[in-house]
Design a protein around this motif. Structure first.
Motif, PDB file in Angstrom:
ATOM      1  N   LEU A   1      54.151  91.613  79.217  1.00 21.99           N
ATOM      2  CA  LEU A   1      55.094  90.805  78.430  1.00 21.99           C
ATOM      3  C   LEU A   1      56.533  91.117  78.821  1.00 21.99           C
ATOM      4  O   LEU A   1      57.380  90.232  78.840  1.00 21.99           O
ATOM      5  CB  LEU A   1      54.875  90.994  76.924  1.00 21.99           C
TER       6      LEU A   1
ATOM      7  N   TYR B   1      57.202  84.024  78.693  1.00 24.16           N
ATOM      8  CA  TYR B   1      56.645  84.196  77.352  1.00 24.16           C
ATOM      9  C   TYR B   1      57.578  83.552  76.314  1.00 24.16           C
ATOM     10  O   TYR B   1      57.129  82.839  75.419  1.00 24.16           O
ATOM     11  CB  TYR B   1      56.441  85.687  77.054  1.00 24.16           C
TER      12      TYR B   1
ATOM     13  N   THR C   1      56.939  80.559  73.561  1.00 24.49           N
ATOM     14  CA  THR C   1      56.962  80.850  72.119  1.00 24.49           C
ATOM     15  C   THR C   1      58.242  80.369  71.414  1.00 24.49           C
ATOM     16  O   THR C   1      58.309  80.392  70.187  1.00 24.49           O
ATOM     17  CB  THR C   1      56.816  82.375  71.874  1.00 24.49           C
TER      18      THR C   1
ATOM     19  N   ALA D   1      46.157  85.483  74.369  1.00 26.89           N
ATOM     20  CA  ALA D   1      47.428  84.834  74.711  1.00 26.89           C
ATOM     21  C   ALA D   1      47.541  83.457  74.040  1.00 26.89           C
ATOM     22  O   ALA D   1      48.599  83.099  73.509  1.00 26.89           O
ATOM     23  CB  ALA D   1      47.572  84.715  76.229  1.00 26.89           C
TER      24      ALA D   1
ATOM     25  N   VAL E   1      50.564  82.807  71.264  1.00 28.68           N
ATOM     26  CA  VAL E   1      51.670  81.851  71.445  1.00 28.68           C
ATOM     27  C   VAL E   1      51.866  81.032  70.158  1.00 28.68           C
ATOM     28  O   VAL E   1      52.998  80.866  69.685  1.00 28.68           O
ATOM     29  CB  VAL E   1      51.422  80.920  72.656  1.00 28.68           C
TER      30      VAL E   1
ATOM     31  N   LEU F   1      50.563  80.639  79.527  1.00 28.50           N
ATOM     32  CA  LEU F   1      51.960  80.412  79.142  1.00 28.50           C
ATOM     33  C   LEU F   1      52.469  79.093  79.719  1.00 28.50           C
ATOM     34  O   LEU F   1      53.136  78.305  79.032  1.00 28.50           O
ATOM     35  CB  LEU F   1      52.835  81.587  79.595  1.00 28.50           C
TER      36      LEU F   1
END
Ligand SMILES: Cc1ncc(CN)c(N)n1
Length: 231
Positions: A21, A28, A32, A148, A152, A217
């Motif tokens: 991360l 990332y 997000t 993951a 998210v 992602l």
């Protein structure tokens, strides 16, 4: 690992996911803290964008069920910890709940779910999920991707609830569905499972798991773009 038999390994050493991360922070954050999520948080969201997201996500969640079933199967075959099964089973129960919620929410917004056509970003994501179902994909890679995907949504919708939010009342249930504390705790359990498996994974598996994280992602950004009308 420190010289104490590894008893404090999780509390004192940097985990694989933490390392990744940090390494992929930019990507990332893109997933997000997407403009679509910011528009919900600041109350400027276009409800027609929200409706697109709702219909597309319903299709995605239905595809997510067989993927999670495959993660469960891999856990049963490959996990060295019986409690993984219970965490994943809890995830399956909440997916069941999620599907009912989508149906209820869709009828509230006047969306006919049976007539929603999956858009390209959604198709790409569903194809990726399908590729992970293969028995050739091992548990560590699949459970890392699974964590993951859930993380998210958890971080995104948590942002919509955090202090200073101006999220519209009509979208509060949506934000709470993924931004609530219990879902946050569930994501921590998934991250712990992934980290435990990553800690003992050989190099090729680590590479595949990191690739899977990056792909998630990228696909999440594509999914938000689609909802936001940026195709
Ligand atoms: C695209 C997407 N990503 C994640 C989630 C959370 N299960 C979801 N519902 N949809």
């Amino acid at each position: 690992m420190e010289g104490n038999g590894g008893r404090n390994a999780t509390s004192t050493s940097t985990t694989t996911i933490e390392t990744w991360l940090n390494k992929h922070r930019l990507m990332y954050n893109k997933a997000t803290q997407h403009p679509f999520i910011h528009s919900i948080r600041d109350g400027t969201v276009n409800f027609s964008s929200f409706k697109i997201w709702l219909g597309q996500d319903y299709i995605f969640v239905r595809e997510f069920v067989p993927f999670l079933a495959s993660v469960l199967l891999k856990a049963w075959k490959e996990s060295d910890d019986g409690s993984d099964m219970e965490v994943l089973l809890g995830g399956m129960a909440s997916l069941n709940d999620e599907i009912s919620w989508f149906k209820k929410e869709a009828s509230k917004w006047g969306i006919l779910l049976s007539s929603v056509i999956p858009q390209k970003a959604n198709q790409d994501y569903c194809r990726f999920l399908e590729s992970l179902i293969s028995p050739e994909v091992n548990y560590t890679v699949a459970v890392t991707a699974f964590w993951a995907i859930e993380a998210v949504y958890q971080e995104s919708f948590f942002l919509c609830l955090s202090s200073g939010s101006n999220a519209p009342i009509e979208l509060m249930e949506t934000c709470q569905r993924w931004g609530n504390d219990a879902f946050g705790q569930y994501c921590v359990s998934l991250r712990n499972i992934a980290n435990r498996n990553l800690a003992k994974a050989p190099g090729d598996v680590l590479r595949k798991a990191e690739d899977a994280l990056l792909r998630v992602l990228e696909l999440e950004v594509g999914f938000w773009n689609m909802s936001h009308g940026e195709m």
